[in-house]
Design a protein around this motif. Structure first.
Motif, PDB file in Angstrom:
ATOM      1  N   GLU A   1      82.333 -16.066  29.131  1.00 51.30           N
ATOM      2  CA  GLU A   1      83.640 -16.453  29.680  1.00 51.30           C
ATOM      3  C   GLU A   1      84.697 -15.362  29.498  1.00 51.30           C
ATOM      4  O   GLU A   1      85.824 -15.497  29.971  1.00 51.30           O
ATOM      5  N   GLY A   2      84.336 -14.291  28.786  1.00 49.00           N
ATOM      6  CA  GLY A   2      85.275 -13.187  28.587  1.00 49.00           C
ATOM      7  C   GLY A   2      86.057 -13.256  27.289  1.00 49.00           C
ATOM      8  O   GLY A   2      86.877 -12.374  27.015  1.00 49.00           O
ATOM      9  N   ASP A   3      85.825 -14.283  26.478  1.00 48.70           N
ATOM     10  CA  ASP A   3      86.497 -14.370  25.179  1.00 48.70           C
ATOM     11  C   ASP A   3      85.830 -13.432  24.182  1.00 48.70           C
ATOM     12  O   ASP A   3      84.627 -13.163  24.270  1.00 48.70           O
ATOM     13  N   VAL A   4      86.619 -12.957  23.213  1.00 50.90           N
ATOM     14  CA  VAL A   4      86.093 -12.062  22.187  1.00 50.90           C
ATOM     15  C   VAL A   4      86.293 -12.711  20.821  1.00 50.90           C
ATOM     16  O   VAL A   4      87.406 -13.105  20.466  1.00 50.90           O
ATOM     17  N   TYR A   5      85.211 -12.836  20.084  1.00 52.77           N
ATOM     18  CA  TYR A   5      85.243 -13.381  18.731  1.00 52.77           C
ATOM     19  C   TYR A   5      84.916 -12.257  17.745  1.00 52.77           C
ATOM     20  O   TYR A   5      84.029 -11.436  18.003  1.00 52.77           O
ATOM     21  N   THR A   6      85.614 -12.270  16.624  1.00 53.78           N
ATOM     22  CA  THR A   6      85.357 -11.290  15.569  1.00 53.78           C
ATOM     23  C   THR A   6      84.904 -12.012  14.312  1.00 53.78           C
ATOM     24  O   THR A   6      85.537 -12.975  13.880  1.00 53.78           O
ATOM     25  N   PHE A   7      83.818 -11.524  13.732  1.00 53.77           N
ATOM     26  CA  PHE A   7      83.254 -12.105  12.514  1.00 53.77           C
ATOM     27  C   PHE A   7      83.327 -11.065  11.395  1.00 53.77           C
ATOM     28  O   PHE A   7      82.480 -10.169  11.325  1.00 53.77           O
ATOM     29  N   PRO A   8      84.330 -11.134  10.519  1.00 53.29           N
ATOM     30  CA  PRO A   8      84.403 -10.198   9.390  1.00 53.29           C
ATOM     31  C   PRO A   8      83.247 -10.433   8.420  1.00 53.29           C
ATOM     32  O   PRO A   8      82.890 -11.577   8.129  1.00 53.29           O
ATOM     33  N   ILE A   9      82.643  -9.367   7.937  1.00 51.35           N
ATOM     34  CA  ILE A   9      81.543  -9.471   6.974  1.00 51.35           C
ATOM     35  C   ILE A   9      81.907  -8.707   5.691  1.00 51.35           C
ATOM     36  O   ILE A   9      82.078  -9.292   4.642  1.00 51.35           O
ATOM     37  N   TYR A  10      81.941  -7.386   5.762  1.00 49.40           N
ATOM     38  CA  TYR A  10      82.372  -6.541   4.650  1.00 49.40           C
ATOM     39  C   TYR A  10      81.683  -6.896   3.331  1.00 49.40           C
ATOM     40  O   TYR A  10      82.320  -7.099   2.297  1.00 49.40           O
ATOM     41  N   CYS A  11      80.368  -6.984   3.382  1.00 51.45           N
ATOM     42  CA  CYS A  11      79.630  -7.210   2.144  1.00 51.45           C
ATOM     43  C   CYS A  11      78.230  -6.625   2.296  1.00 51.45           C
ATOM     44  O   CYS A  11      77.748  -6.387   3.407  1.00 51.45           O
ATOM     45  N   TRP A  12      77.585  -6.408   1.157  1.00 50.81           N
ATOM     46  CA  TRP A  12      76.231  -5.871   1.149  1.00 50.81           C
ATOM     47  C   TRP A  12      75.227  -6.983   1.398  1.00 50.81           C
ATOM     48  O   TRP A  12      75.344  -8.066   0.839  1.00 50.81           O
ATOM     49  N   ILE A  13      74.260  -6.705   2.237  1.00 46.88           N
ATOM     50  CA  ILE A  13      73.123  -7.604   2.437  1.00 46.88           C
ATOM     51  C   ILE A  13      71.895  -6.863   1.917  1.00 46.88           C
ATOM     52  O   ILE A  13      71.432  -5.887   2.509  1.00 46.88           O
ATOM     53  N   SER A  14      71.395  -7.319   0.784  1.00 45.86           N
ATOM     54  CA  SER A  14      70.299  -6.600   0.130  1.00 45.86           C
ATOM     55  C   SER A  14      69.018  -7.414   0.053  1.00 45.86           C
ATOM     56  O   SER A  14      67.954  -6.873  -0.230  1.00 45.86           O
ATOM     57  N   ASP A  15      69.122  -8.727   0.312  1.00 47.23           N
ATOM     58  CA  ASP A  15      67.940  -9.574   0.207  1.00 47.23           C
ATOM     59  C   ASP A  15      67.457  -9.988   1.593  1.00 47.23           C
ATOM     60  O   ASP A  15      67.915  -9.469   2.606  1.00 47.23           O
TER      61      ASP A  15
END
Length: 663
Positions: A88-102
């Protein structure tokens, strides 16, 4: 078939990339996508794009699920955020800023901040609940000492949650900086030299390899009364001094001991507000340490200052113990040069303890850790207060873990090399903790409580109040965007749990010290959050960043005293002073520590800078930009002021203040 366009941002640090396979699932109000392997390798810095196809639209996106699979080499990945453009042209932002180690599934919410009572979607409610369950396992409270704020439970720095560990860059820099200092001391044969210094000139010649403009000034002027007084306004410990209207009964200074311009009397100077006091009462009776097999000595001085008509703050009387008596003389500037200098050196040693363990470690590091752990345990990433405060917790847990082990642990440098090391440390901090009030942590209230509002040349006060006011307005604007009324505050159960946790674990349920146990109004919340931000940034900078400047020249800030304080006048000399000061090896060790702790890190993030985009709404991001801009206006103003004064005060210049406690 509809397509969602994804842009995945990976951290710029070298170790942020991964060679593992990354999978993602999109979850919305009308359904979810299949688990999709990202057909781009995250072996990049910056961003990469891909698409996720679905049979039908997913509605409003609620969260994404991310997991990492290891095939032949396991390594951690640090994604910053994921941006998704919908059909539909919408933009979503998902902040993460963390380590994924598992290889576990990690859920991340869309960036719009939501309070718990706004969480209407069952998927969002479930994700919110699960996030806090997991975080309370990662961030468990531990009790270092029953008299002190609780800390995080972790068996070593590598047991800390990955996001709270130093970056690879900072780890290497921290190690190399410390190693460089130690090698320098070893090459000069300092670390094994247990002899006393032969002269003050010898100290200067040996320590001259490290310097700063202020260090040089301290080395040249440390014996002067004017500079002695100046340090209580703008040195390492600018929060102890207070105006004195009535002398303490245990400090019997009389008119025949002191003299004032134009024949004024002590009672008049007290009445006119020109007398100031520093009282080191919490040091009284502490068990002094044994250093290198030799008994050391502690004092608990009282120091009286007079503000002269030229606005200079001058010491006029020093008593080295709390109980007045014949064996505890009141030293005066009119005494012999060596008597007066000896008394001042014992005061500076007392200030070493007061600063290191109360003003610095307890009031900034330990409280900041309690603030950080409570934030992680009680507020999910989608909460507005989490987004506001998380930048001010960066690296604090690891630096505190290192400090508890390397500085005040059983084999820590301060434990072994300071006169107040060993058993005295926690006993002193326990006393200091009982003295902390809420007002003492809020600089406008603290200045007023100590009656220091109109003190001239008090640059810590002047600069600190300016930044506090700008910070308060920023916090107020952001929080009022989310909390329109006091009722909104009362309805936020996560917020109430957060402040209740801090009251119990951070402030140890001290009900009579004014600490909030809950929030009932927006105004209460704004003030508390401002205090947290100020403590974790400005207050720490004010009491940390000048450690080498003021403590690098050992006679100005000795860590220990090898001889007892004089019990009568006329018994001191240069020889007794040199015998009392720390020996060569202790001087070298402490010099290296204060040098290391004063070095700005290579990945320094200045106050008001927010490289992690936790907020996605425009209004709070606008206020972040305005906050940064208002701080930047102060920078040239402070620098121009500094050009007109003999000793520039630089510790609260905003671009010299780090966003969090990282050193």
């Amino acid at each position: 078939m509809v397509s969602y366009e994804l842009t995945i941002y990976t951290g710029k640090e070298a170790s942020a990339i991964t060679v593992n396979s990354i999978y993602i699932k999109l979850v919305g109000t009308k359904g979810e996508s299949d688990r999709k392997w990202l057909n781009i390798s995250p072996i990049f810095w910056g961003s990469g794009t891909c698409s996720v196809d679905c049979e039908c639209t997913l509605g409003q996106l609620i969260l994404i699920e991310v997991d990492k699979r290891t095939w032949f080499l396991s390594d951690a990945w640090f994604p910053e955020k994921v941006e998704i453009k919908t059909p539909e042209g919408d933009v979503y932002t998902f902040p993460i800023y963390c380590w994924i180690s598992d290889s576990e599934t990690h859920r991340f919410r869309e960036g719009k901040a939501l309070r718990i009572y706004e969480e209407e979607n069952p998927l969002g409610q479930y994700a919110r609940k699960q996030e806090l369950i997991q975080r309370r396992e990662e961030f468990r409270w531990d009790e270092y000492d029953s008299r002190l704020p609780y800390n995080i439970e972790a068996d070593g720095i590598y047991a800390l949650p990955p996001k709270d560990q130093f970056s690879w860059t900072k780890t290497i820099q921290f190690f190399i900086t410390g190693l460089y200092g130690k090698i320098g001391n070893i090459l000069k044969n300092l670390t094994e030299n247990r002899n006393n210094w032969k002269s003050l000139d010898e100290i200067h010649n040996v320590l001259s390899c490290r310097t700063s403009n202020l260090y040089d000034y301290v080395q040249q002027h440390w014996e002067e009364d004017n500079f002695f007084g100046y340090q209580y306004l703008n040195g390492l410990n600018p929060i102890l001094i207070r105006r004195c209207k009535t002398l303490p009964p245990n400090f019997p200074v009389t008119d025949d001991m002191v003299s004032f311009p134009e024949g004024s009397k002590l009672c008049n100077e007290l009445k006119n507000g020109n007398i100031y006091l520093c009282d080191y009462k919490n040091l009284e009776g502490l068990p002094a340490n044994t250093v290198l097999g030799k008994q050391q000595y502690l004092t608990a001085p009282l120091v009286l200052f007079h503000k002269r008509p030229d606005d200079k703050l001058m010491p006029i009387a020093i008593q080295l113990k709390q109980t007045a008596g014949e064996d505890n003389p009141i030293f005066l500037p009119t005494d012999s040069t060596h008597d007066w200098l000896t008394a001042k050196i014992f005061v500076r040693n007392a200030d070493f303890t007061e600063h290191q363990f109360n003003t610095h470690f307890l009031r900034t590091h330990l409280l900041a850790e309690a603030f950080a752990v409570s934030l992680q345990r009680n507020l999910p990433m989608v909460h507005p207060l989490y987004k506001l405060l998380i930048p001010h917790t960066r690296y604090t847990l690891e630096i505190n873990k290192l400090g508890r082990g390397g500085l005040i642990g059983p084999t820590g440098i301060i434990t072994l090399d300071a006169g107040s090391g060993g058993k005295a440390i926690t006993q002193f901090m326990g006393r200091s903790m009982s003295d902390i009030t809420y007002t003492s942590l809020c600089i406008p209230d603290d200045i007023k409580e100590r009656d220091m509002q109109d003190v001239p040349n008090y640059y810590y006060k002047d600069d600190g109040l300016k930044i506090w006011n700008i910070m308060y307005k920023f916090v107020q604007k952001v929080l009022e965007y989310y909390y329109k009324s006091d009722d909104d505050v009362l309805r936020d159960s996560e917020l109430q749990t957060y402040i209740g946790d801090i009251f119990k674990k951070g402030f140890l349920s001290h009900k009579k010290r004014g600490f909030p146990q809950s929030f009932t109004t927006v105004t209460e919340m704004v003030k508390f959050v401002t205090m947290v931000m100020f403590t974790c940034s400005c207050q720490h900078a004010a009491v940390n960043n000048g450690m080498f400047d003021y403590a690098g020249w050992m006679p100005n800030y000795p860590s220990t005293m090898q001889c007892p304080p004089p019990t009568e006048k006329g018994t001191t000399s240069e020889a007794t002073i040199l015998a009392t000061l720390p020996p060569v090896c202790i001087t070298a060790q402490i010099n290296n520590v204060v040098w290391l702790l004063s070095r700005p890190p290579s990945d320094f993030v200045a106050l008001g800078h927010y490289p992690e985009e936790q907020f996605t709404e425009e209004i709070p991001r606008l206020w972040q930009r305005k906050f940064k801009a208002e701080l930047e206006v102060l920078i040239p103003n402070f620098k121009i002021r500094n050009m007109d004064i003999k000793i520039p005060y630089t510790y609260l210049i905003p671009n010299s203040v780090e966003n969090s406690i990282t050193i």
